[in-house]
Motif scaffolding. Structure first.
Motif, short mmCIF file in Angstrom:
data_model
loop_
_atom_site.label_atom_id
_atom_site.label_comp_id
_atom_site.label_asym_id
_atom_site.label_seq_id
_atom_site.Cartn_x
_atom_site.Cartn_y
_atom_site.Cartn_z
N ALA A 77 52.38 56.58 53.85
CA ALA A 77 53.81 56.73 53.60
C ALA A 77 54.15 56.45 52.13
CB ALA A 77 54.59 55.78 54.50
N LEU A 78 53.35 55.61 51.48
CA LEU A 78 53.56 55.32 50.06
C LEU A 78 53.11 56.46 49.16
CD1 LEU A 78 52.38 51.59 49.97
CD2 LEU A 78 54.69 52.40 49.49
N GLY A 79 52.28 57.36 49.69
CA GLY A 79 51.77 58.46 48.89
C GLY A 79 50.28 58.39 48.62
N ALA A 80 49.59 57.43 49.25
CA ALA A 80 48.14 57.32 49.11
C ALA A 80 47.46 58.02 50.27
CB ALA A 80 47.72 55.86 49.08
N THR A 81 46.19 58.32 50.12
CA THR A 81 45.37 58.69 51.27
C THR A 81 44.76 57.40 51.82
OG1 THR A 81 43.44 59.08 49.84
CG2 THR A 81 44.86 60.98 50.35
N ALA A 82 44.29 57.46 53.05
CA ALA A 82 43.81 56.21 53.66
C ALA A 82 42.78 56.50 54.73
CB ALA A 82 44.98 55.42 54.25
N GLU A 83 41.91 55.52 54.96
CA GLU A 83 40.95 55.57 56.05
C GLU A 83 40.71 54.16 56.55
OE1 GLU A 83 36.62 55.87 55.10
OE2 GLU A 83 37.35 56.41 53.08
N VAL A 84 40.23 54.05 57.80
CA VAL A 84 39.89 52.77 58.40
C VAL A 84 38.39 52.73 58.64
CG1 VAL A 84 40.17 51.27 60.41
CG2 VAL A 84 42.14 52.53 59.51
N ARG A 85 37.76 51.62 58.24
CA ARG A 85 36.34 51.39 58.49
C ARG A 85 36.19 50.17 59.39
NH1 ARG A 85 32.16 54.21 55.37
NH2 ARG A 85 33.26 56.04 54.58
N ARG A 86 35.54 50.34 60.53
CA ARG A 86 35.29 49.24 61.44
C ARG A 86 33.93 48.63 61.13
NH1 ARG A 86 37.20 47.67 66.71
NH2 ARG A 86 36.19 45.67 67.10
N VAL A 87 33.87 47.31 61.08
CA VAL A 87 32.62 46.62 60.79
C VAL A 87 32.32 45.61 61.89
CG1 VAL A 87 32.87 46.89 58.29
CG2 VAL A 87 33.73 44.82 59.40
#
Length: 336
Positions: free
Chosen positions: A82-92
């Motif tokens: 929503a801020l204008g960045a791209t994003a991903e989630v990494r599970r560890v």
């Protein structure tokens, strides 16, 4: 503008200004990653980096240590988008050695390193984090390099907010209307850093009439400059006293202690000892300047062998020694 709003606006400018100054000093044009947890520091950093004009990719690491951690991670990634960045989630999976805090940190940095590609990674450490780090180093007696704290830039890791206070990042998030997630681990007194934050530093601020966190951060900056200069000298001496992995004790003993112990630490690191602590370095140093026929100094190894430093004549060598296996007690048969 009323006073609360003026303070919020000042915090917003402080975050954006810190990112811009850091970018100008350390980054080349191109995309950057931000380590985002959803907490105020990393969220303010993400928003500040976008507002500073950076091409931001947020990496959210889900440690899986709390209920609904996946939901928290997904929410943080959504805010970043929503801020204008791209994003991903990494599970560890957090299962390393050294306690929960250290294992989680190691897993997090591995995930960030795997996800970043060739991009730098910005993390949200603040001036308050720096002050805590200096106090931890002081309490552990780990030497000047430890007291120097965290570097603003140690490729690929960047810390743009080391001159920004934690309350400023929270105020900036409030001003930008960002939902802050408060990690319950940040108030768990089982962790030493939490007790420093909630008990030790407030007491020091009270006793010393304020300004302690800033003073500790200044100490880190000054010691970083000193440590860098000494490290550069030590690297030159390392090449002079080490030949094919063997240390000449006579040449090494002639150096001042500040350089000699740095040379020993560098030599150990070159041979696979990642973080030789002060006791190991002091014991190896004693082989050089207080030689009384001491036995091998254990510096590492695995389940089957020990890596040891030994002195033979006027040389230090690293050798592997097989660990002694203790025989299990076997009940003796009673005489008939």
């Amino acid at each position: 503008m009323d006073r609360p709003r003026a303070l919020t606006a000042a915090s917003e400018r402080a975050v954006i200004g810190a990112v811009r100054a850091f970018s100008a000093a350390h980054l080349t044009p191109g995309p950057v990653c931000v380590a985002l947890s959803g907490g105020a520091d990393s969220l303010a950093l993400t928003a500040g980096a976008v507002r500073a004009g950076l091409d931001v990719h947020a990496i959210v690491v889900d440690h899986g240590l709390q209920d609904a951690s996946a939901d928290v991670a997904a929410s943080a990634a959504s805010v970043a988008r929503a801020l204008g960045a791209t994003a991903e989630v990494r599970r560890v999976i957090v299962d390393g050695a050294g306690g929960l805090e250290a294992a989680a940190r190691d897993a997090r940095y591995r995930a960030l390193d795997d996800a970043r590609g060739d991009r730098p990674v910005l993390v949200g450490h603040t001036l308050d984090d720096q002050a805590e780090t200096v106090l931890l180093g002081l309490g552990r007696g780990s030497g000047g390099r430890s007291l120097a704290g965290m570097r603003p830039w140690s490729s690929p890791w960047g810390r743009p907010l080391l001159d920004v206070r934690r309350d400023q990042t929270r105020a900036a998030c409030a001003g930008w209307g960002l939902p802050v997630w408060d990690d319950p681990h940040n108030d768990d007194p089982r962790f030493t850093r939490v007790r420093l934050r909630n008990e030790v530093l407030p007491l020091m601020e009270d006793v010393l009439s304020g300004g302690v966190a800033e003073a500790l951060a200044r100490t880190a900056t000054l010691l970083t400059a000193d440590a860098d200069a000494l490290d550069a000298l030590a690297r030159g001496h390392l090449a002079e006293v080490v030949d094919t992995g063997i240390v000449n004790t006579g040449d090494l003993a002639a150096l001042p202690a500040a350089l000699r112990t740095r040379v020993i630490r560098m030599w150990l690191r070159e041979n696979g000892i990642d973080a030789p602590h002060g006791r190991i370095v002091a014991a190896v140093d004693a082989l050089v300047v207080d030689w009384r026929g001491q036995g091998p100094i254990a510096v590492g190894g695995d389940a089957d062998t020990r890596l040891v430093v030994v002195r033979r004549a006027d040389a230090l060598r690293l050798e592997r020694a097989r660990r002694r296996r203790t025989r299990p007690d076997v009940p003796r048969a009673r005489p008939s």
